[in-house]
Design a protein around this motif. Structure first.
Motif, mmCIF file in Angstrom:
data_model
loop_
_atom_site.group_PDB
_atom_site.id
_atom_site.type_symbol
_atom_site.label_atom_id
_atom_site.label_comp_id
_atom_site.label_asym_id
_atom_site.label_seq_id
_atom_site.Cartn_x
_atom_site.Cartn_y
_atom_site.Cartn_z
ATOM 1 N N LEU A 153 0.811 -1.214 0.000
ATOM 2 C CA LEU A 153 0.000 0.000 0.000
ATOM 3 C C LEU A 153 0.851 1.275 0.000
ATOM 4 C CD1 LEU A 153 -2.839 -1.040 2.481
ATOM 5 C CD2 LEU A 153 -2.989 -0.829 -0.015
ATOM 6 N N VAL A 154 2.096 1.167 0.414
ATOM 7 C CA VAL A 154 3.009 2.310 0.368
ATOM 8 C C VAL A 154 3.554 2.502 -1.045
ATOM 9 C CG1 VAL A 154 5.293 3.136 1.080
ATOM 10 C CG2 VAL A 154 3.709 2.252 2.791
ATOM 11 N N PHE A 155 4.051 1.428 -1.652
ATOM 12 C CA PHE A 155 4.819 1.570 -2.887
ATOM 13 C C PHE A 155 3.995 1.489 -4.174
ATOM 14 C CE2 PHE A 155 8.030 0.323 0.262
ATOM 15 C CZ PHE A 155 8.837 1.449 0.164
ATOM 16 N N VAL A 156 2.900 0.772 -4.175
ATOM 17 C CA VAL A 156 2.093 0.674 -5.395
ATOM 18 C C VAL A 156 1.541 2.052 -5.813
ATOM 19 C CG1 VAL A 156 -0.032 -0.271 -6.390
ATOM 20 C CG2 VAL A 156 1.620 -1.784 -5.269
ATOM 21 N N PRO A 157 0.980 2.848 -4.898
ATOM 22 C CA PRO A 157 0.517 4.169 -5.329
ATOM 23 C C PRO A 157 1.629 5.030 -5.942
ATOM 24 C CG PRO A 157 -0.453 3.640 -3.225
ATOM 25 C CD PRO A 157 0.590 2.579 -3.505
ATOM 26 N N LEU A 158 2.815 4.971 -5.374
ATOM 27 C CA LEU A 158 3.930 5.761 -5.914
ATOM 28 C C LEU A 158 4.308 5.278 -7.308
ATOM 29 C CD1 LEU A 158 6.172 6.008 -2.716
ATOM 30 C CD2 LEU A 158 4.250 7.450 -3.424
ATOM 31 N N ALA A 159 4.269 3.959 -7.498
ATOM 32 C CA ALA A 159 4.551 3.398 -8.827
ATOM 33 C C ALA A 159 3.472 3.809 -9.821
ATOM 34 C CB ALA A 159 4.658 1.877 -8.744
ATOM 35 N N VAL A 160 2.220 3.867 -9.372
ATOM 36 C CA VAL A 160 1.120 4.301 -10.241
ATOM 37 C C VAL A 160 1.318 5.767 -10.620
ATOM 38 C CG1 VAL A 160 -1.376 4.761 -10.330
ATOM 39 C CG2 VAL A 160 -0.527 2.583 -9.420
ATOM 40 N N TRP A 161 1.646 6.616 -9.643
ATOM 41 C CA TRP A 161 1.905 8.029 -9.944
ATOM 42 C C TRP A 161 2.969 8.149 -11.031
ATOM 43 C CZ3 TRP A 161 2.997 10.749 -4.582
ATOM 44 C CH2 TRP A 161 1.869 10.641 -3.762
ATOM 45 N N LEU A 162 4.072 7.464 -10.794
ATOM 46 C CA LEU A 162 5.210 7.538 -11.706
ATOM 47 C C LEU A 162 4.833 7.009 -13.094
ATOM 48 C CD1 LEU A 162 8.208 8.271 -11.871
ATOM 49 C CD2 LEU A 162 8.726 5.965 -11.096
ATOM 50 N N ALA A 163 4.164 5.874 -13.142
ATOM 51 C CA ALA A 163 3.788 5.274 -14.424
ATOM 52 C C ALA A 163 2.863 6.194 -15.223
ATOM 53 C CB ALA A 163 3.113 3.919 -14.184
ATOM 54 N N VAL A 164 1.869 6.779 -14.567
ATOM 55 C CA VAL A 164 0.930 7.651 -15.270
ATOM 56 C C VAL A 164 1.641 8.900 -15.793
ATOM 57 C CG1 VAL A 164 -1.097 9.153 -14.984
ATOM 58 C CG2 VAL A 164 -1.126 6.811 -14.087
ATOM 59 N N VAL A 165 2.453 9.501 -14.955
ATOM 60 C CA VAL A 165 3.156 10.725 -15.353
ATOM 61 C C VAL A 165 4.108 10.452 -16.514
ATOM 62 C CG1 VAL A 165 4.909 12.381 -14.560
ATOM 63 C CG2 VAL A 165 2.854 11.945 -13.178
ATOM 64 N N LEU A 166 4.819 9.332 -16.462
ATOM 65 C CA LEU A 166 5.748 9.012 -17.550
ATOM 66 C C LEU A 166 5.005 8.575 -18.806
ATOM 67 C CD1 LEU A 166 8.586 7.249 -15.551
ATOM 68 C CD2 LEU A 166 8.587 9.574 -16.495
#
Length: 157
Positions: free
Chosen positions: A47-60
């Motif tokens: 729950l900590v790292f998946v949202p950050l990965a989603v943020w990064l993936a969408v932005v990139l």
């Protein structure tokens, strides 16, 4: 259009306000799970790292003009949501035994004023935490966009 609107508008961030808030909301389940102690450490890590990965993936994936700025803004929105959720769940999170000032400050303030001070600092701490998380992910996004040609922002013509 004012400089502020250009700086924080869809043109410079590459995503709408709704998309930015939506991405910030992806992190809220971790806040709730943490405050209410609903999950163990393994699920909490997801729950900590998946949202950050989603943020990064969408932005990139969207190849926004400035990945750092966009991710910083998402982090600030996340920090605000973090602060609000912590305030809402304050009593449940501390199971009726909220924190108190200690040391030389113990008993210096009335109970209600002490609660205002502690909640105020917790709110500010959440805002700073969200901004720091957004900045850290933003640095990663900026570096990836700079080093991987397929992730570079669209050129403006």
């Amino acid at each position: 259009m004012s400089e502020k609107k250009r700086l924080l508008g869809k043109e410079s961030l590459g995503l709408s306000f709704g998309a930015l808030v939506g991405l910030a909301l992806v992190g809220v389940p971790r806040v709730i799970a943490h405050d209410l102690e609903l999950v163990g450490s393994a699920v909490n890590s997801v729950l900590v790292f998946v949202p950050l990965a989603v943020w990064l993936a969408v932005v990139l994936w969207r190849r926004v003009p400035n990945p750092f700025l966009t991710l910083l803004v998402i982090g600030v929105y996340y920090g605000f949501l973090l602060a609000v959720v912590h305030q809402i769940l304050w009593t449940e999170a501390f199971e009726g035994d909220p924190p108190a000032l200690g040391g030389n400050l113990a008993g210096a303030l009335s109970g209600p004023m002490e609660a205002v001070v502690l909640r105020g600092f917790a709110f500010l701490s959440s805002l700073v935490t969200g901004a720091a998380v957004g900045a850290a992910v933003g640095v990663v996004g900026w570096l990836l966009a700079k080093t991987v040609p397929a992730l570079r922002p669209h050129s403006r013509t």
